[in-house]
Design an enzyme around this catalytic site. Sequence first.
Site, short mmCIF file in Angstrom:
data_model
loop_
_atom_site.label_atom_id
_atom_site.label_comp_id
_atom_site.label_asym_id
_atom_site.label_seq_id
_atom_site.Cartn_x
_atom_site.Cartn_y
_atom_site.Cartn_z
N GLY A 196 46.32 -33.77 80.92
CA GLY A 196 46.88 -34.89 81.61
C GLY A 196 48.63 -34.59 82.09
O GLY A 196 49.32 -35.26 82.65
N TYR A 201 49.23 -42.44 73.92
CA TYR A 201 48.67 -41.24 73.90
C TYR A 201 47.40 -41.14 74.87
O TYR A 201 46.86 -42.04 75.29
CB TYR A 201 47.61 -41.11 72.50
N GLU A 202 47.34 -39.86 75.39
CA GLU A 202 46.23 -39.70 76.45
C GLU A 202 45.05 -40.05 76.31
O GLU A 202 44.33 -40.44 77.51
CB GLU A 202 46.45 -38.03 76.51
N SER A 203 44.72 -40.27 75.07
CA SER A 203 43.15 -40.59 74.92
C SER A 203 42.78 -41.98 74.99
O SER A 203 41.75 -42.60 75.20
CB SER A 203 42.69 -40.29 73.51
N GLY A 204 43.92 -42.86 75.45
CA GLY A 204 43.69 -44.26 75.72
C GLY A 204 44.43 -45.23 74.78
O GLY A 204 43.93 -46.29 74.93
#
Length: 264
Positions: free
Chosen positions: A136, A56-59
Amino acid sequence: MSDSSTVLKYTPAEMMIVVAARALAGVRTVFVGVGLPNIACNVARYTVAPDLELIYESGVYGAQPARQPLSIGDPTLVTGAISVTSMADLFGLYLQGGLVETALLGGAQIDRYGNLNTTVIGNYDNPKVRLPGSGGACEIAINAQRVFIIMHLKKRAFVEQLDFLTTPGHFHGGTSAQELGIASKGPQLMITDKALFDFENAEREMQLISLYPGVTLDDVVVEIGWQVRVAETLSETAPPTTDEIALVRGRLSSGKQSGGTGEA
């Protein structure tokens, strides 16, 4: 899980989820957002891709969310994750490092070469609708090894000319994306709620390869803003099985956990 092939009644969205899940067969790493792509990835983990790692883009890498996440910042994504890091490290080390095999993307508009618009509808300076923007998506599209796109098939979305190019696909077609230094192989599949497309031709143009049960060629053509390219062999996609529909409607959509994996 049984091999039952009994077909239940299903919605176009459920069919799209199932087709996306099947496309992930054997995939190890997938960059995914929330919503339908997230459900598709979890269906794949229970069926054709048991070793699938959700990124996931959030890390978050290797997430096993306890329920369906509300956003990429939902704390449930940390559940069972292999790694939780900053967005900068995720993009710089994992994505740009070439460790993401497949990305699932969507958009408000798409053209025949798989380029996406998530920025504006209409003129950029005076748009009819201002959209969330790239996030992203652009970086994901140019660095993931390959891209699957998942969108509802509507004429307002499948357009001859994008109002804004947010995320490159095959750019102008052919080898134009590679000539710009884009590392990704680009869009490989276009998964919709009516039919399945690929880009397996020299021009890297979207082409129809499979119709869903009950969908005609005319049903597809009317929803696309350019002359549709049809593959030499046009097949019919197998309908969802009872097991696949049960996964979509049951423990995945409802947030119930099952077994030791803890997917939503």
